[in-house]
Design an enzyme around this catalytic site. Sequence first.
Site, short mmCIF file in Angstrom:
data_model
loop_
_atom_site.label_atom_id
_atom_site.label_comp_id
_atom_site.label_asym_id
_atom_site.label_seq_id
_atom_site.Cartn_x
_atom_site.Cartn_y
_atom_site.Cartn_z
CG ASP A 12 35.57 5.72 1.83
OD1 ASP A 12 36.48 5.35 2.58
OD2 ASP A 12 34.87 6.73 2.05
CE1 TYR A 233 19.93 9.08 -3.26
CE2 TYR A 233 20.52 8.62 -0.98
CZ TYR A 233 20.75 9.29 -2.17
OH TYR A 233 21.80 10.15 -2.27
CE LYS A 236 23.70 12.28 -4.16
NZ LYS A 236 22.74 11.98 -3.10
MG MG Z 1 34.41 8.27 3.05
MG MG Z 2 34.61 8.93 -1.55
#
Ligand code: MG
Ligand code: MG
Length: 370
Positions: A12, A233, A236
């Site tokens: 991304d 962590y 995601k």
């Molecule tokens: Mg994004």
């Molecule tokens: Mg994404």
Amino acid sequence: MSKITISLIKADVGGWPGHATVHPALKEVAESVLVQEKAKGGIIDFKVMAVGDDLQLMMTHLLGEDNAEIHGLAWDVMCKATEKAEELKLYGAGQDLLSDAFCGNIKGMGPGVAEMEFHERGAEPVVAFMMDKTEPGAFNLPIFRIFADPFNTAGLVIDPSIHQGFIFEVWDIMEHKRVMMESPKEMYDMLALIGAKSRYVIKRVYPKPGKLPEDEPAAVVSTEKLYQTAGKYVGKDDPVALVRAQSGLPALGEVLEPFSLGHLVSGWMRGSHNGPLMPCAFEDAVCTRFDGPPRIIAAGFQIAKGMLIGPVDLFRDPAFDLTRSRVNEITEYMRRHGPFEPHRLPMEDMEYTTLPTVLKTLGERFEDAE
Ligand code: MG
Ligand code: MG
Ligand code: F6R
């Protein structure tokens, strides 16, 4: 013929608008770099795709997995796409590029990677699955069903070439360890692990002795952020997977069948909610309702001497319409739960939280209960 490698690398590097989708200008930047690389002979072929806000680079070459030139090329593409994203002031430009400089392997630097090297068969069908607004464990259920569930994959029961089952490579992402498990013999033990999908993830599936070499994977799933940061962590990691099909492997339709469920996955809205996974056409992979619901697209190819003959938009099939409308109903139902679990994730799996501040503010107002 020598082995070919398929590298599916995603990041991304800027959303349009918010985290909804990828601007076409980013895909154009990626195309222009990869066209030149193909002309130079550095890669055999490529496809640029997108799901939600993730830019996807699929490349074929002869250089094997974890190759510095291929990973460097993907890094270069993502950096150039980031420059474009900055120019257009897209949202979160460069957000998945965690480092300033490339150091030989893109793993752990932010982008996700699914790579497999194998001898191309006489006819080689491959599916690239790409998900947005979820995590690698979202592949556990469908990959299990493809390669181990006789109610999904008829061939496990009636095709002598896959009747013996498959070998699963399962990672414990907390301990950064892996274990090879055999299906169907160890199926119940394996389910005890992979049902806990935020900790145990299927990384690869291998054939047993038969039509295909045992050391060449039939499926591979990206697990990169988790890979590098075991036990800590870091959010995601919208995952991708490559799955080979047919002739000694599950048929194409058996590979796609588990996605007709619209199963529940984690990672929707602020990486902190559960929701159903919607299989959709490429053009519908735009995450708008509550930044979702989580999406998956499937790009189908025949590989011809490394050339990517495709993609075919496999979830465009109206036979998945019923799944989509069920996903919409479940979306509606789950949204009614607002900030309550199990729509919202348990505390330890949330990407955003105000709990420590709230607890601090309440401080001494907490008194002993009866
Ligand atoms: Mg994004
Ligand atoms: Mg994404
Ligand atoms: C991103 C995602 C989104 C964002 C949300 C808030 O993949 O899941 O739901 O988490 O839009 O984003 P920020 O904090 O950037 O405003």
